[in-house]
Design a protein around this motif. Structure first.
Motif, PDB file in Angstrom:
ATOM      1  N   TYR A  70      36.164  40.837 -11.402  1.00  0.00           N
ATOM      2  CA  TYR A  70      37.372  41.590 -11.061  1.00  0.00           C
ATOM      3  C   TYR A  70      37.172  42.380  -9.774  1.00  0.00           C
ATOM      4  N   THR A 121      42.270  51.058 -17.841  1.00  0.00           N
ATOM      5  CA  THR A 121      41.487  49.929 -18.358  1.00  0.00           C
ATOM      6  C   THR A 121      41.591  48.754 -17.389  1.00  0.00           C
ATOM      7  N   GLN A 123      42.286  45.689 -18.005  1.00  0.00           N
ATOM      8  CA  GLN A 123      43.469  44.874 -18.303  1.00  0.00           C
ATOM      9  C   GLN A 123      44.735  45.532 -17.763  1.00  0.00           C
ATOM     10  N   ASP A 124      44.810  46.859 -17.874  1.00  0.00           N
ATOM     11  CA  ASP A 124      45.976  47.564 -17.336  1.00  0.00           C
ATOM     12  C   ASP A 124      46.002  47.493 -15.811  1.00  0.00           C
ATOM     13  N   LEU A 126      44.837  44.993 -13.949  1.00  0.00           N
ATOM     14  CA  LEU A 126      45.279  43.646 -13.584  1.00  0.00           C
ATOM     15  C   LEU A 126      46.777  43.471 -13.825  1.00  0.00           C
ATOM     16  N   ALA A 127      47.258  43.972 -14.943  1.00  0.00           N
ATOM     17  CA  ALA A 127      48.685  43.844 -15.270  1.00  0.00           C
ATOM     18  C   ALA A 127      49.545  44.624 -14.276  1.00  0.00           C
ATOM     19  N   SER A 177      43.554  37.822 -16.499  1.00  0.00           N
ATOM     20  CA  SER A 177      43.798  38.679 -17.655  1.00  0.00           C
ATOM     21  C   SER A 177      44.131  37.912 -18.935  1.00  0.00           C
ATOM     22  N   ARG A 178      44.252  36.601 -18.847  1.00  0.00           N
ATOM     23  CA  ARG A 178      44.670  35.794 -20.011  1.00  0.00           C
ATOM     24  C   ARG A 178      43.670  35.769 -21.146  1.00  0.00           C
ATOM     25  N   ALA A 180      41.706  37.991 -22.216  1.00  0.00           N
ATOM     26  CA  ALA A 180      41.400  39.287 -22.841  1.00  0.00           C
ATOM     27  C   ALA A 180      42.215  39.536 -24.075  1.00  0.00           C
TER      28      ALA A 180
END
Length: 180
Positions: A70, A121, A123-124, A126-127, A177-178, A180
């Protein structure tokens, strides 16, 4: 204190006039087209700087088991985003407009929301960046429409390439992110 001579005073007056003179860049676009395109492009440029800094922020503050992947991806994306800024600003100048002059100017124009949270986080991150890039694509399409309205094919062409780059960034952020 030194006394001002007529010659010195005339030079100072001439300098004041030059400072107030318009940047008279030659262009075939009408003045209303310049204003419209300048406005659209400067808003995109502010968004680009904001997206660059947000991407670097998340790059610097990345953590977790996928840190290296990342971290490197966001660094590559930030470099790509920053690379567009000069072309954007120079395009505005080529058509006879003026462009962003300061961080404050960027802050007044940007539509990309800052994220100053102490912790986000992975994931947050990336989103949020994925959505920011998709929103950026939409705003570039709107700027493209402005350029199309004024038959500014050169700016349209640049924007088309930037749209492709932003869509690619959004795709990579989605795919990363898929799992996770």
């Amino acid at each position: 204190m030194a006394k001002s001579t007529p010659k010195t005073s005339a030079k100072m007056d001439a300098a004041k006039v030059r400072r107030k003179a318009a940047l008279a860049t030659p262009t075939s676009l009408e003045s209303n087209a310049i204003k419209d395109i300048e406005g659209a492009m400067n808003a995109l440029l502010a968004d680009t700087f904001a997206l660059y800094l947000k991407t670097k922020n998340f790059h610097w503050h990345m953590s977790g088991p996928h840190f290296r992947d990342y971290h490197l991806m966001l660094d590559e994306q930030a470099e790509q985003i920053l690379a567009t800024t000069d072309d954007m600003a120079e395009r505005v100048r080529k058509i006879g407009g003026t462009t962003i002059r300061s961080i404050g100017h960027i802050g007044r124009l940007q539509r990309v929301e800052d994220n100053d949270a102490d912790f986000v986080t992975p994931q947050d991150m990336l989103a949020e960046l994925r959505q920011d890039n998709l929103d950026f694509v939409q705003r570039m399409r709107e700027a493209h429409d402005v350029c199309d309205e004024h038959d500014d094919v050169a700016t349209e062409s640049l924007i088309e390439n930037w749209i492709d780059e932003a869509e690619r960034r959004a795709w990579f952020l989605f795919e990363a992110s898929r799992g996770a």
